[in-house]
Design a protein around this motif. Sequence first.
Motif, PDB file in Angstrom:
ATOM      1  N   ARG A  31     -41.696  -3.107  11.432  1.00  0.00           N
ATOM      2  CA  ARG A  31     -42.277  -3.402  10.109  1.00  0.00           C
ATOM      3  C   ARG A  31     -43.542  -4.233  10.246  1.00  0.00           C
ATOM      4  NH1 ARG A  31     -37.825  -6.189   7.069  1.00  0.00           N
ATOM      5  NH2 ARG A  31     -39.638  -7.286   6.346  1.00  0.00           N
ATOM      6  N   GLU A  32     -43.505  -5.220  11.121  1.00  0.00           N
ATOM      7  CA  GLU A  32     -44.671  -6.085  11.337  1.00  0.00           C
ATOM      8  C   GLU A  32     -45.831  -5.288  11.928  1.00  0.00           C
ATOM      9  OE1 GLU A  32     -46.664  -9.824  11.179  1.00  0.00           O
ATOM     10  OE2 GLU A  32     -44.935  -8.982  10.164  1.00  0.00           O
ATOM     11  N   ALA A  33     -45.542  -4.414  12.867  1.00  0.00           N
ATOM     12  CA  ALA A  33     -46.592  -3.588  13.478  1.00  0.00           C
ATOM     13  C   ALA A  33     -47.241  -2.686  12.428  1.00  0.00           C
ATOM     14  CB  ALA A  33     -46.015  -2.755  14.620  1.00  0.00           C
ATOM     15  N   ILE A  34     -46.436  -2.092  11.575  1.00  0.00           N
ATOM     16  CA  ILE A  34     -46.979  -1.228  10.518  1.00  0.00           C
ATOM     17  C   ILE A  34     -47.812  -2.041   9.542  1.00  0.00           C
ATOM     18  CG2 ILE A  34     -46.347   0.206   8.536  1.00  0.00           C
ATOM     19  CD1 ILE A  34     -43.911   1.148  10.276  1.00  0.00           C
ATOM     20  N   ARG A  35     -47.311  -3.221   9.141  1.00  0.00           N
ATOM     21  CA  ARG A  35     -48.055  -4.075   8.208  1.00  0.00           C
ATOM     22  C   ARG A  35     -49.407  -4.477   8.791  1.00  0.00           C
ATOM     23  NH1 ARG A  35     -49.677  -8.772   7.732  1.00  0.00           N
ATOM     24  NH2 ARG A  35     -48.547  -9.553   9.531  1.00  0.00           N
ATOM     25  N   GLU A  36     -49.411  -4.896  10.066  1.00  0.00           N
ATOM     26  CA  GLU A  36     -50.666  -5.303  10.712  1.00  0.00           C
ATOM     27  C   GLU A  36     -51.637  -4.127  10.824  1.00  0.00           C
ATOM     28  OE1 GLU A  36     -50.073  -7.380  14.383  1.00  0.00           O
ATOM     29  OE2 GLU A  36     -48.885  -8.948  13.425  1.00  0.00           O
ATOM     30  N   TYR A  37     -51.119  -2.959  11.150  1.00  0.00           N
ATOM     31  CA  TYR A  37     -51.967  -1.763  11.236  1.00  0.00           C
ATOM     32  C   TYR A  37     -52.584  -1.464   9.882  1.00  0.00           C
ATOM     33  CZ  TYR A  37     -53.377   3.084  11.623  1.00  0.00           C
ATOM     34  OH  TYR A  37     -54.104   4.246  11.576  1.00  0.00           O
ATOM     35  N   LEU A  38     -51.777  -1.488   8.831  1.00  0.00           N
ATOM     36  CA  LEU A  38     -52.300  -1.215   7.494  1.00  0.00           C
ATOM     37  C   LEU A  38     -53.335  -2.253   7.072  1.00  0.00           C
ATOM     38  CD1 LEU A  38     -49.022  -0.108   5.697  1.00  0.00           C
ATOM     39  CD2 LEU A  38     -50.967   1.337   6.327  1.00  0.00           C
ATOM     40  N   ALA A  43     -58.856  -3.106   5.835  1.00  0.00           N
ATOM     41  CA  ALA A  43     -60.060  -3.932   5.958  1.00  0.00           C
ATOM     42  C   ALA A  43     -61.214  -3.104   6.505  1.00  0.00           C
ATOM     43  CB  ALA A  43     -59.790  -5.136   6.868  1.00  0.00           C
ATOM     44  N   ARG A  44     -60.934  -2.251   7.474  1.00  0.00           N
ATOM     45  CA  ARG A  44     -61.970  -1.376   8.041  1.00  0.00           C
ATOM     46  C   ARG A  44     -62.502  -0.424   6.975  1.00  0.00           C
ATOM     47  NH1 ARG A  44     -62.092   3.739  10.925  1.00  0.00           N
ATOM     48  NH2 ARG A  44     -63.766   3.666  12.441  1.00  0.00           N
ATOM     49  N   GLU A  45     -61.607   0.150   6.198  1.00  0.00           N
ATOM     50  CA  GLU A  45     -62.008   1.073   5.137  1.00  0.00           C
ATOM     51  C   GLU A  45     -62.849   0.353   4.088  1.00  0.00           C
ATOM     52  OE1 GLU A  45     -62.516   4.755   3.899  1.00  0.00           O
ATOM     53  OE2 GLU A  45     -61.305   4.247   5.643  1.00  0.00           O
ATOM     54  N   SER A  46     -62.467  -0.875   3.749  1.00  0.00           N
ATOM     55  CA  SER A  46     -63.233  -1.670   2.792  1.00  0.00           C
ATOM     56  C   SER A  46     -64.626  -1.970   3.330  1.00  0.00           C
ATOM     57  CB  SER A  46     -62.480  -2.971   2.492  1.00  0.00           C
ATOM     58  OG  SER A  46     -63.227  -3.770   1.613  1.00  0.00           O
ATOM     59  N   PHE A  47     -64.713  -2.315   4.614  1.00  0.00           N
ATOM     60  CA  PHE A  47     -66.008  -2.581   5.238  1.00  0.00           C
ATOM     61  C   PHE A  47     -66.898  -1.339   5.179  1.00  0.00           C
ATOM     62  CE2 PHE A  47     -68.705  -2.253   9.006  1.00  0.00           C
ATOM     63  CZ  PHE A  47     -69.488  -3.384   8.856  1.00  0.00           C
ATOM     64  N   LEU A  48     -66.327  -0.177   5.512  1.00  0.00           N
ATOM     65  CA  LEU A  48     -67.116   1.060   5.481  1.00  0.00           C
ATOM     66  C   LEU A  48     -67.573   1.402   4.064  1.00  0.00           C
ATOM     67  CD1 LEU A  48     -65.059   3.213   8.010  1.00  0.00           C
ATOM     68  CD2 LEU A  48     -67.304   2.171   8.374  1.00  0.00           C
ATOM     69  N   THR A  49     -66.703   1.193   3.093  1.00  0.00           N
ATOM     70  CA  THR A  49     -67.068   1.438   1.696  1.00  0.00           C
ATOM     71  C   THR A  49     -68.200   0.510   1.275  1.00  0.00           C
ATOM     72  OG1 THR A  49     -64.839   2.196   1.165  1.00  0.00           O
ATOM     73  CG2 THR A  49     -66.196   1.462  -0.675  1.00  0.00           C
TER      74      THR A  49
END
Length: 90
Positions: A31-38, A43-49
């Motif tokens: 669960r923690e790995a999935i949360r960190e990945y998301l 954040a990456r998607e927000s930066f690109l936008t």
Amino acid sequence: MATSLKIDDTTKDRIRRLADARERTPHWIMREAIREYLDREEARESFLTDAMTAWEAYRETGRHLSGEDALAWLATWGTPDERPAPKCRD
């Protein structure tokens, strides 16, 4: 929401070892790995936008800040002579 996930034995063993080392359950590790990945990917998607929005604004208006102006301004951060942000150029 219950979800199943098929993972290979090597990955299962890695998760189990890490869970043991952290005194957590394998479920918590996953669960923690999935949360960190998301978090990272959102954040990456927000930066690109934001970058695309800024690029479109520049293409429409031509307003910009030169690299020299930005570096000169940033060099003052945290100093007694800290300056306000420079004005954009046309």
